[in-house]
Scaffold this active site. Sequence first.
Site, PDB file in Angstrom:
ATOM      1  CB  SER A  15      -0.859   0.063   1.311  1.00  0.00           C
ATOM      2  OG  SER A  15      -0.247   0.324   2.397  1.00  0.00           O
ATOM      3  CG  LEU A  17       4.980   6.721   0.396  1.00  0.00           C
ATOM      4  CD1 LEU A  17       6.044   7.034   1.440  1.00  0.00           C
ATOM      5  CD2 LEU A  17       4.982   7.711  -0.402  1.00  0.00           C
ATOM      6  CG  ASP A  36       2.879  -4.406   3.694  1.00  0.00           C
ATOM      7  OD1 ASP A  36       2.873  -4.438   4.937  1.00  0.00           O
ATOM      8  OD2 ASP A  36       2.769  -3.699   2.951  1.00  0.00           O
ATOM      9  CG  ASP A  56       7.221  -8.015  11.950  1.00  0.00           C
ATOM     10  OD1 ASP A  56       7.833  -6.943  11.803  1.00  0.00           O
ATOM     11  OD2 ASP A  56       6.660  -8.298  13.293  1.00  0.00           O
ATOM     12  CB  VAL A  57      10.674  -5.007   8.185  1.00  0.00           C
ATOM     13  CG1 VAL A  57      10.015  -4.777   6.984  1.00  0.00           C
ATOM     14  CG2 VAL A  57       9.936  -3.882   9.230  1.00  0.00           C
ATOM     15  CB  CYS A  83       7.930   2.222   1.558  1.00  0.00           C
ATOM     16  SG  CYS A  83       8.633   2.696  -0.071  1.00  0.00           S
ATOM     17  CB  SER A 146       9.212  11.812   7.791  1.00  0.00           C
ATOM     18  OG  SER A 146       8.479  12.708   8.062  1.00  0.00           O
ATOM     19  CE1 TYR A 159       6.653   8.676  10.709  1.00  0.00           C
ATOM     20  CE2 TYR A 159       6.852  10.946  10.742  1.00  0.00           C
ATOM     21  CZ  TYR A 159       6.570   9.645   9.936  1.00  0.00           C
ATOM     22  OH  TYR A 159       6.702   9.409   8.441  1.00  0.00           O
ATOM     23  CE  LYS A 163       9.620   7.267   8.750  1.00  0.00           C
ATOM     24  NZ  LYS A 163       9.805   6.394   7.701  1.00  0.00           N
TER      25      LYS A 163
END
Length: 253
Positions: A15, A17, A36, A56-57, A83, A146, A159, A163
């Site tokens: 989904s 990006l 994903d 799962d990363v 992403c 970001s 967050y 990033k």
Amino acid sequence: MDLQNTAAIVTGGASGLGAATAQALAGQGAAVFAFDLQPSMEKARAVDGVTYVAVDVTDVEGVRLAVATAVAAGRPLRTVVNCAGIGTAGRVLNKDGSATDPALFARTVSINLVGSYNVLALAAEQIAKTGPLGDGARGIVINTASVAAFEGQIGQEAYAASKGGIVGLNLPAARDLAQYGIRVNTIAPGIVETPMLAGVTEEFQKTLAAGVPFPRRLARPEEYARLAVFLIEHDYINGEVIRMDGALRMAPR
């Protein structure tokens, strides 16, 4: 670097990006492996040239197996675009003076930063084994940061830190992997029309768009994907963090 007849990994590829990027890379002739979570896979729109792999990363062994799946398909693995990530909000202290659960911070950093590193490292291990192209190039990893990495807003501590870690990782990783002919770059988007905004009203989205100098709108996932393809094809861009934000600079709130 030409994507034709190579393999590529895109995390968060079901989904937003990631889906736009997976489609763009497949359109350039790559065999794309979209990593994903299983629930996201179940909702993903099938795209020719894209194989969906549930992973799962944050699970190192799961990532190792997923990378092996991409390698076993037979084309040389040359590209990784990270992403996968989550957007979270929570002030250090809530209105009642209590601390936000530190587990929220840890989970955000684990998925956004550690997860990206897991894929970068385990995929680079395989890219390094491929035959060299011109100038000794073997491949590229693109991470996603970001604008919050630079201008985190109130309540974005977790967050922004995750990033910011991606930005800090970029140059040393590029220097480290240079000996193997692997470039590392990072895209730092502004506000993009992705599922992260699904719970935001249309009126508030217009307010967000009004804060962008130009173009005065939200970014589109396809624009991220086009930038990723450009970075893949431009062999001399390495160790760079590129903002894609319409000259947006985030206010404190």
